[in-house]
Scaffold this motif. Structure first.
Motif, PDB file in Angstrom:
ATOM      1  N   THR A  40     -31.920   6.128 -10.834  1.00  0.00           N
ATOM      2  CA  THR A  40     -30.495   5.814 -10.543  1.00  0.00           C
ATOM      3  C   THR A  40     -30.562   4.345 -10.309  1.00  0.00           C
ATOM      4  O   THR A  40     -29.698   4.164 -10.719  1.00  0.00           O
ATOM      5  N   THR A  41     -31.727   3.769 -10.068  1.00  0.00           N
ATOM      6  CA  THR A  41     -31.854   2.945  -9.839  1.00  0.00           C
ATOM      7  C   THR A  41     -31.787   1.939 -10.838  1.00  0.00           C
ATOM      8  O   THR A  41     -31.066   0.726 -11.049  1.00  0.00           O
ATOM      9  N   ILE A  42     -32.211   2.405 -11.928  1.00  0.00           N
ATOM     10  CA  ILE A  42     -32.524   1.388 -13.599  1.00  0.00           C
ATOM     11  C   ILE A  42     -31.087   1.776 -14.020  1.00  0.00           C
ATOM     12  O   ILE A  42     -30.693   0.736 -14.183  1.00  0.00           O
ATOM     13  N   GLN A  43     -30.333   2.663 -14.277  1.00  0.00           N
ATOM     14  CA  GLN A  43     -28.954   2.838 -14.527  1.00  0.00           C
ATOM     15  C   GLN A  43     -27.878   1.707 -13.560  1.00  0.00           C
ATOM     16  O   GLN A  43     -26.922   0.724 -14.027  1.00  0.00           O
ATOM     17  N   HIS A  44     -28.069   1.063 -12.463  1.00  0.00           N
ATOM     18  CA  HIS A  44     -27.146   0.491 -10.966  1.00  0.00           C
ATOM     19  C   HIS A  44     -28.000  -0.593 -11.036  1.00  0.00           C
ATOM     20  O   HIS A  44     -27.521  -1.784 -10.474  1.00  0.00           O
ATOM     21  N   VAL A  71     -23.704   2.198  -5.935  1.00  0.00           N
ATOM     22  CA  VAL A  71     -24.214   3.551  -6.105  1.00  0.00           C
ATOM     23  C   VAL A  71     -23.318   4.036  -5.597  1.00  0.00           C
ATOM     24  O   VAL A  71     -23.401   4.534  -4.153  1.00  0.00           O
ATOM     25  N   ALA A  72     -22.306   4.478  -6.498  1.00  0.00           N
ATOM     26  CA  ALA A  72     -21.099   5.273  -5.516  1.00  0.00           C
ATOM     27  C   ALA A  72     -21.859   6.951  -5.013  1.00  0.00           C
ATOM     28  O   ALA A  72     -22.965   7.472  -5.053  1.00  0.00           O
ATOM     29  N   THR A  73     -21.859   6.964  -3.824  1.00  0.00           N
ATOM     30  CA  THR A  73     -21.950   7.639  -2.920  1.00  0.00           C
ATOM     31  C   THR A  73     -21.336   9.145  -4.044  1.00  0.00           C
ATOM     32  O   THR A  73     -20.260   9.630  -3.897  1.00  0.00           O
ATOM     33  N   ASN A  74     -22.607  10.177  -4.237  1.00  0.00           N
ATOM     34  CA  ASN A  74     -22.165  11.810  -4.990  1.00  0.00           C
ATOM     35  C   ASN A  74     -22.316  12.512  -3.648  1.00  0.00           C
ATOM     36  O   ASN A  74     -23.530  13.109  -3.703  1.00  0.00           O
TER      37      ASN A  74
END
Length: 167
Positions: free
Chosen positions: A158-162, A44-47
């Protein structure tokens, strides 16, 4: 290592939801730590904007957690004893399951009422102040619960997306 961070993050977010109701745990801050752990993974890219905004929300909610019950108590003529009684009532609700799920609502009110009766002689004013203390407590708890649930939703989305990247 990513899987470990995701599991630890998920546990934090779930513990944060529980902590939004339990008085001993700071729910939204724990939920935010769960989001932080998720964003520290390589997948996950840090935002930093997202993390900064969600942290600001946690800080605001934490301040409101102390001010809302005080405002509710003062608005209805309550005292510090009513607020202490509300907190004791919640602790009792955790260990005395007489009213079941409704105990989380009933016991804080009973605690506030007892606290106000100890502090005041007039039962009518004590009942009114207990109601104010109870309303402030419920509003504060609901705010923390909503924020923690939203953070849980962010975590799951976010977990599902990545998710496919971790296996």
């Amino acid at each position: 290592m990513d899987i470990v961070l995701v599991i630890m993050g998920f546990l934090c977010v779930v513990l944060g939801v529980l902590g939004s109701i339990l008085p001993a745990l700071p729910g939204p801050p724990i939920s935010w730590v769960g989001l932080l752990l998720l964003y520290l993974t390589d997948t996950v890219a840090t935002n930093w904007w997202f993390l900064g905004i969600t942290l600001a929300v946690v800080i605001i909610v934490s301040v409101l957690d102390y001010t809302i019950p005080i405002a509710g108590t003062k608005r209805f003529g309550g005292s510090k004893a009513g607020m202490i009684g509300t907190t004791i009532g919640l602790v009792v609700a955790l260990f005395v399951p007489i009213f079941g799920l409704f105990g989380i609502i009933i016991w804080p009110f009973i605690g506030a009422l007892v606290g106000e009766l100890i502090n005041k002689s007039d039962s009518k004013n004590a009942l009114k102040a207990a109601f104010g203390s109870f309303l402030g407590f419920v509003a504060s708890t609901m705010l923390k619960f909503i924020v923690s649930i939203v953070y849980l939703g962010f975590f799951i989305k976010t977990t599902i997306q990545h998710g496919s990247s971790w296996f």
